[in-house]
Write an enzyme that holds these catalytic residues in place. Structure first.
Site, PDB file in Angstrom:
ATOM      1  N   CYS A 100       0.816  -1.224   0.000  1.00  0.00           N
ATOM      2  CA  CYS A 100       0.000   0.000   0.000  1.00  0.00           C
ATOM      3  C   CYS A 100       0.846   1.269   0.000  1.00  0.00           C
ATOM      4  O   CYS A 100       0.331   2.354  -0.255  1.00  0.00           O
ATOM      5  CB  CYS A 100      -0.930   0.001   1.206  1.00  0.00           C
ATOM      6  N   HIS A 132      -2.599   6.562   3.964  1.00  0.00           N
ATOM      7  CA  HIS A 132      -3.142   5.358   3.336  1.00  0.00           C
ATOM      8  C   HIS A 132      -4.521   5.067   3.934  1.00  0.00           C
ATOM      9  O   HIS A 132      -4.697   5.084   5.150  1.00  0.00           O
ATOM     10  CB  HIS A 132      -2.192   4.182   3.546  1.00  0.00           C
ATOM     11  N   ASN A 184     -10.365   0.020   1.205  1.00  0.00           N
ATOM     12  CA  ASN A 184      -8.898   0.018   1.115  1.00  0.00           C
ATOM     13  C   ASN A 184      -8.494  -0.420  -0.301  1.00  0.00           C
ATOM     14  O   ASN A 184      -8.659  -1.588  -0.645  1.00  0.00           O
ATOM     15  CB  ASN A 184      -8.345  -0.935   2.175  1.00  0.00           C
TER      16      ASN A 184
HETATM   17  O1  UT7 Z   1      -3.665  -1.811   3.836  1.00  0.00           O
HETATM   18  C1  UT7 Z   1      -2.721  -2.647   4.408  1.00  0.00           C
HETATM   19  C2  UT7 Z   1      -2.612  -2.473   5.848  1.00  0.00           C
HETATM   20  N1  UT7 Z   1      -3.816  -2.934   6.494  1.00  0.00           N
HETATM   21  C3  UT7 Z   1      -4.121  -2.439   7.658  1.00  0.00           C
HETATM   22  O2  UT7 Z   1      -3.464  -1.563   8.138  1.00  0.00           O
HETATM   23  C4  UT7 Z   1      -5.297  -3.016   8.424  1.00  0.00           C
HETATM   24  C5  UT7 Z   1      -5.208  -2.557   9.842  1.00  0.00           C
HETATM   25  N2  UT7 Z   1      -6.143  -3.254  10.690  1.00  0.00           N
HETATM   26  C6  UT7 Z   1      -7.462  -2.928  10.763  1.00  0.00           C
HETATM   27  O3  UT7 Z   1      -7.922  -2.041  10.076  1.00  0.00           O
HETATM   28  C7  UT7 Z   1      -8.295  -3.635  11.785  1.00  0.00           C
HETATM   29  O4  UT7 Z   1      -7.467  -4.429  12.601  1.00  0.00           O
HETATM   30  C8  UT7 Z   1      -9.385  -4.568  11.150  1.00  0.00           C
HETATM   31  C9  UT7 Z   1     -10.467  -3.714  10.535  1.00  0.00           C
HETATM   32  C10 UT7 Z   1      -8.761  -5.455  10.111  1.00  0.00           C
HETATM   33  C11 UT7 Z   1     -10.034  -5.436  12.211  1.00  0.00           C
HETATM   34  O5  UT7 Z   1     -10.601  -4.619  13.228  1.00  0.00           O
HETATM   35  P1  UT7 Z   1     -10.278  -4.933  14.758  1.00  0.00           P
HETATM   36  O6  UT7 Z   1     -11.051  -3.960  15.557  1.00  0.00           O
HETATM   37  O7  UT7 Z   1      -8.777  -4.935  14.917  1.00  0.00           O
HETATM   38  O8  UT7 Z   1     -10.923  -6.342  14.938  1.00  0.00           O
HETATM   39  P2  UT7 Z   1     -10.268  -7.722  15.368  1.00  0.00           P
HETATM   40  O9  UT7 Z   1      -9.494  -8.319  14.245  1.00  0.00           O
HETATM   41  O10 UT7 Z   1      -9.554  -7.548  16.691  1.00  0.00           O
HETATM   42  O11 UT7 Z   1     -11.565  -8.609  15.616  1.00  0.00           O
HETATM   43  C12 UT7 Z   1     -12.497  -8.308  16.662  1.00  0.00           C
HETATM   44  C13 UT7 Z   1     -13.667  -9.259  16.559  1.00  0.00           C
HETATM   45  C14 UT7 Z   1     -13.237 -10.714  16.456  1.00  0.00           C
HETATM   46  O12 UT7 Z   1     -14.199 -11.484  17.142  1.00  0.00           O
HETATM   47  P3  UT7 Z   1     -13.898 -12.044  18.627  1.00  0.00           P
HETATM   48  O13 UT7 Z   1     -12.669 -12.880  18.484  1.00  0.00           O
HETATM   49  O14 UT7 Z   1     -13.668 -10.818  19.463  1.00  0.00           O
HETATM   50  O15 UT7 Z   1     -15.128 -12.787  18.972  1.00  0.00           O
HETATM   51  C15 UT7 Z   1     -13.363 -11.025  14.979  1.00  0.00           C
HETATM   52  O16 UT7 Z   1     -13.625 -12.380  14.723  1.00  0.00           O
HETATM   53  O17 UT7 Z   1     -14.401  -9.001  15.364  1.00  0.00           O
HETATM   54  C16 UT7 Z   1     -14.556 -10.183  14.611  1.00  0.00           C
HETATM   55  N3  UT7 Z   1     -14.588  -9.827  13.192  1.00  0.00           N
HETATM   56  C17 UT7 Z   1     -15.727  -9.541  12.537  1.00  0.00           C
HETATM   57  N4  UT7 Z   1     -17.009  -9.524  12.952  1.00  0.00           N
HETATM   58  C18 UT7 Z   1     -17.948  -9.176  12.049  1.00  0.00           C
HETATM   59  C19 UT7 Z   1     -13.541  -9.691  12.337  1.00  0.00           C
HETATM   60  N5  UT7 Z   1     -13.985  -9.322  11.134  1.00  0.00           N
HETATM   61  C20 UT7 Z   1     -15.344  -9.219  11.237  1.00  0.00           C
HETATM   62  C21 UT7 Z   1     -16.367  -8.876  10.324  1.00  0.00           C
HETATM   63  N6  UT7 Z   1     -17.632  -8.862  10.768  1.00  0.00           N
HETATM   64  N7  UT7 Z   1     -16.105  -8.525   9.037  1.00  0.00           N
END
Ligand code: UT7
Length: 335
Positions: A113, A253, A283
């Site tokens: 990215c 980004h 993204n």
């Molecule tokens: O462009 C390249 C670089 N990319 C990035 O910089 C991405 C950076 N990271 C992010 O933007 C965020 O970490 C994400 C948007 C990818 C994820 O958000 P988060 O707040 O960090 O969520 P998480 O991965 O910690 O997941 C929290 C919960 C989990 O459930 P449990 O384990 O707490 O029960 C996931 O399974 O949310 C769940 N989850 C979802 N739930 C509904 C993960 N994806 C989804 C979804 N819908 N799409």
């Protein structure tokens, strides 16, 4: 000393929109989760017959028109992409052929990215060295083709699109004032496509495991971005003797609205100076910053003398920033 400036910008997004409601029908997710965790509401997806070079060609044509140049004015095309049409030939050469640019070199650049910032640095150096008068940086991605549509933690994030900028030589003040590129390959596992390269050529077994699709450790990337993006921004601003208050437009980004908010807060930059297109386009990887730049340019928001700060991060792990003093007259909105 001869400088390098952005003399034109362009962008292109495919017509088809995927909304959060559409994604609710594909994976176990909700509009509420996606909006609250990312700020995204919709993104674009390329038509079946479109590949990255097609999107990039449209963005490149728009950037050339904005700069008032013809394809033959270009001495170099740098295509930042991690989703080229094919591994060989590169998308940069395909775009060169599509444009009919007959007097220039072309290559692909894979810095995730952050690719547009890397491309900007290479193009500016090439122009400053006097090897050519005008170089094109085009960032184009069809990440929906690398998306694992059964993985809700990634498939809701990515969209397709392209952005481009013409980098031209100038005498005197303005243009690219400072640049910083960083690679932290030791954190490369945070965002990868595990199969399909020389380490693990694709086999039917790997394909069945979807090893040709993106795997991402979102939370770790999130933490790195929130910590390191402000650091890069602060170093760039300090290097040219400015204060953060002197930054007129900040383009980061576009990975997550929460990252944009946290970084802007840390930098104490008011919301109205921070560009966000996350809600509409998701993204788009390397394309996200030039797409955002072209959108604000076309809105007439960029004026000569404005300090425009771009900071990106992504696969590699790579980081990079560019501080630009805008030199072009403002565009009339809608044109
Ligand atoms: O462009 C390249 C670089 N990319 C990035 O910089 C991405 C950076 N990271 C992010 O933007 C965020 O970490 C994400 C948007 C990818 C994820 O958000 P988060 O707040 O960090 O969520 P998480 O991965 O910690 O997941 C929290 C919960 C989990 O459930 P449990 O384990 O707490 O029960 C996931 O399974 O949310 C769940 N989850 C979802 N739930 C509904 C993960 N994806 C989804 C979804 N819908 N799409």
């Amino acid at each position: 000393m001869r400088g390098a400036t952005l003399s034109g910008t362009g962008s292109y997004v495919p017509e088809q929109v995927i909304t959060n409601r559409d994604l609710e029908r594909i994976v176990d997710t909700t509009d509420e989760w996606i909006v609250s965790h990312t700020g995204m509401r919709e993104r674009r997806i390329a038509a079946p017959e479109q590949a990255s070079s097609d999107l990039g060609t449209e963005a490149a044509r728009a950037a050339l028109a904005d700069a008032g140049l013809e394809p033959d004015d270009l001495g170099l095309i740098i295509c930042a992409t991690i989703s080229p049409d094919t591994l060989i030939p590169g998308a940069g050469s395909l775009i060169q052929a599509n444009l009919g640019a007959s007097r220039c070199g072309a290559f692909d650049l894979a810095s995730g990215c952050t690719g547009f910032i890397y491309g900007l640095g290479m193009a500016a150096g090439y122009v400053r060295a006097g090897y050519c008068e005008h170089a094109l940086v085009v960032a184009t991605e069809t990440l929906t083709r690398l998306t694992n549509w059964t993985d809700r933690s990634t498939c809701v994030l990515f969209g397709d699109g392209a952005g481009a900028a013409v980098v031209s030589g100038i005498e005197g003040e303005g243009g690219l004032l400072a640049l910083e590129l960083i690679s932290m390959g030791e954190a490369g596992d945070l965002l990868k496509v595990p199969g399909g390269g020389s380490r693990r050529p694709l086999t039917p077994e790997l394909l069945a495991q979807r090893a040709d699709r993106i795997v991402m450790n979102g939370p770790e990337l999130f933490k790195l971005a929130v910590r390191l993006v402000p650091e890069v921004a602060e170093r760039l601003v300090a290097r040219v003797g400015l204060q953060m208050d002197d930054i007129d437009v900040l383009i980061m980004h576009q990975a997550n609205q929460r990252i944009l908010d946290a970084a802007a807060k840390r930098l104490d930059i008011p919301d109205e100076r921070v560009v966000s297109i996350v809600e509409k386009y998701g993204n788009t990887s390397a394309a996200s910053m030039p797409l955002a730049l072209d959108i604000v340019n076309r809105q007439g928001r960029l004026r000569p003398g404005d300090n425009v700060l771009l900071v990106g991060f992504g696969a590699g792990f790579t980081l990079g920033g560019a501080l630009i003093r805008w030199t072009q007259p403002p565009r009339v909105p809608g044109h």
